[in-house]
Design an enzyme around this catalytic site. Sequence first.
Site, PDB file in Angstrom:
ATOM      1  N   ASP A 189      26.783  55.729  29.279  1.00 46.13           N
ATOM      2  CA  ASP A 189      27.508  54.760  30.102  1.00 46.13           C
ATOM      3  C   ASP A 189      26.553  54.203  31.144  1.00 46.13           C
ATOM      4  O   ASP A 189      25.777  54.958  31.741  1.00 46.13           O
ATOM      5  CB  ASP A 189      28.679  55.441  30.815  1.00 46.13           C
ATOM      6  CG  ASP A 189      29.808  55.794  29.871  1.00 46.13           C
ATOM      7  OD1 ASP A 189      29.606  55.655  28.649  1.00 46.13           O
ATOM      8  OD2 ASP A 189      30.880  56.188  30.348  1.00 46.13           O
ATOM      9  N   HIS A 259      23.937  60.508  24.540  1.00 42.29           N
ATOM     10  CA  HIS A 259      24.222  60.832  23.148  1.00 42.29           C
ATOM     11  C   HIS A 259      23.167  60.212  22.243  1.00 42.29           C
ATOM     12  O   HIS A 259      22.371  59.376  22.662  1.00 42.29           O
ATOM     13  CB  HIS A 259      25.607  60.312  22.766  1.00 42.29           C
ATOM     14  CG  HIS A 259      26.732  60.940  23.524  1.00 42.29           C
ATOM     15  ND1 HIS A 259      27.799  61.558  22.903  1.00 42.29           N
ATOM     16  CD2 HIS A 259      26.983  61.058  24.860  1.00 42.29           C
ATOM     17  CE1 HIS A 259      28.646  62.019  23.803  1.00 42.29           C
ATOM     18  NE2 HIS A 259      28.171  61.719  25.017  1.00 42.29           N
ATOM     19  N   SER A 385      20.560  58.057  36.277  1.00 31.66           N
ATOM     20  CA  SER A 385      19.169  57.781  35.965  1.00 31.66           C
ATOM     21  C   SER A 385      19.081  56.621  34.990  1.00 31.66           C
ATOM     22  O   SER A 385      19.923  55.721  35.010  1.00 31.66           O
ATOM     23  CB  SER A 385      18.501  59.025  35.407  1.00 31.66           C
ATOM     24  OG  SER A 385      17.102  58.865  35.369  1.00 31.66           O
TER      25      SER A 385
END
Length: 416
Positions: A189, A259, A385
């Site tokens: 995200d 992911h 990050s």
Amino acid sequence: MVSFLPRDGSRLRERDLLRQVRRQRRAPYAEKESEKDGGGGGRGARMSARFRWERKRLQVPRLALRQRLSGFSGSTSRPAPWRRRPIAFLCYILSVSALRPLANRVALYRSFPTRILSRAWGRLNGVELPTWLRKPVYSLYIWTFGVNMQEAAVEDLHHYKNLGEFFRRRLKPAVRPVCASSCLISPADGRILHFGRVKNSEVEQVKGVTYSLENFLGPQKRRSNDSSSSFRDLLLSSPDNDLFHVVIYLAPGDYHCFHSPTDWRVELRRHFPGSLMSVNPGVARLIKELFCLNERVALTGQWQHGFFSLTAVGATNVGSIRVYFDQELHTNAPRYSKGSFHDRSYVAPGDKELRAGEEGGVVSVEGRGVTLQKGAVLGEFNLGSTIVLLFEAPKDFSFSLRPGQQIRVGEGLGSL
């Protein structure tokens, strides 16, 4: 009007002048009272003559008085010392720092002990909070960064024992569906900072600011004996393909796990110790090659079209980068050599099988590396990050993105 109160003798002179003005105003009333009491003779006459004499002596035009008072304030007054004006002093300091050359301010920022601060923040995140304090602390964080707790697998704030657990909260399975029509999905995200083709072995971290691809990934094995080929060409397996990149910025309020963006095989992990400066887009515009200076973990391997790389870039308070299937990885160590990197190959000799961590949901086959499935949980950050994807694809690959777009895990990045 008097702007500053005079000091020392000037204050006394001003006070005397003000008293004279008051006496001047009271003189007519005093004279009438004396005439009523004395009837124009004796003591009353003497008092009347006295008041008339004082009135004549004290007849000073108001304009002249104002000029004299302004003269006193302009000649002898001083501004209040800085200790009596803290707000003005702070504004002065900020204005002076704003006038400093940009290079000096960047150098000053780079000298901050961000690694020590990040380790201290990591220890603070591990401190267990009392049950009564958890909801107020987490609610403040939710309100500040706009966290959507309705997507969390556990919405009860009392469930998270410390800040670290709250930052690494998992999501409900159905809230991040994987796009089946796209060969490449978003690994995290965040917000799209930049995307496109890699030109001249330079990659844009934000628009107009680039970094060296070789400095970012480190040295690679040559596929041919042609020493004149560029670093970009070394990564390509076919002349019909091109090299593409995507930069995704994770804000503090975003979901902190990342992911697998596609079905691919990880062959090498390369850990670059380094600084932990902020990767906020505002800072990235000021510091060239910021992503090459910061600590990062690069996973490189192969997918169906050739070279593929996913790099997790650390930032301030994000010294901890975790890859679930690699328990040997330890980031933000107290000591490191500048410009160094540490490799770990996942390609086992012979037919030895590599076991991946259960948390990552990955498998390894025939000792050729760690095989990742599209959408599988790969690792996590603390706080926020950046993720950088570098991959080889046919030249007709097209992105379905726009700069600044908000994106979530599982959404398509492009297609062929």
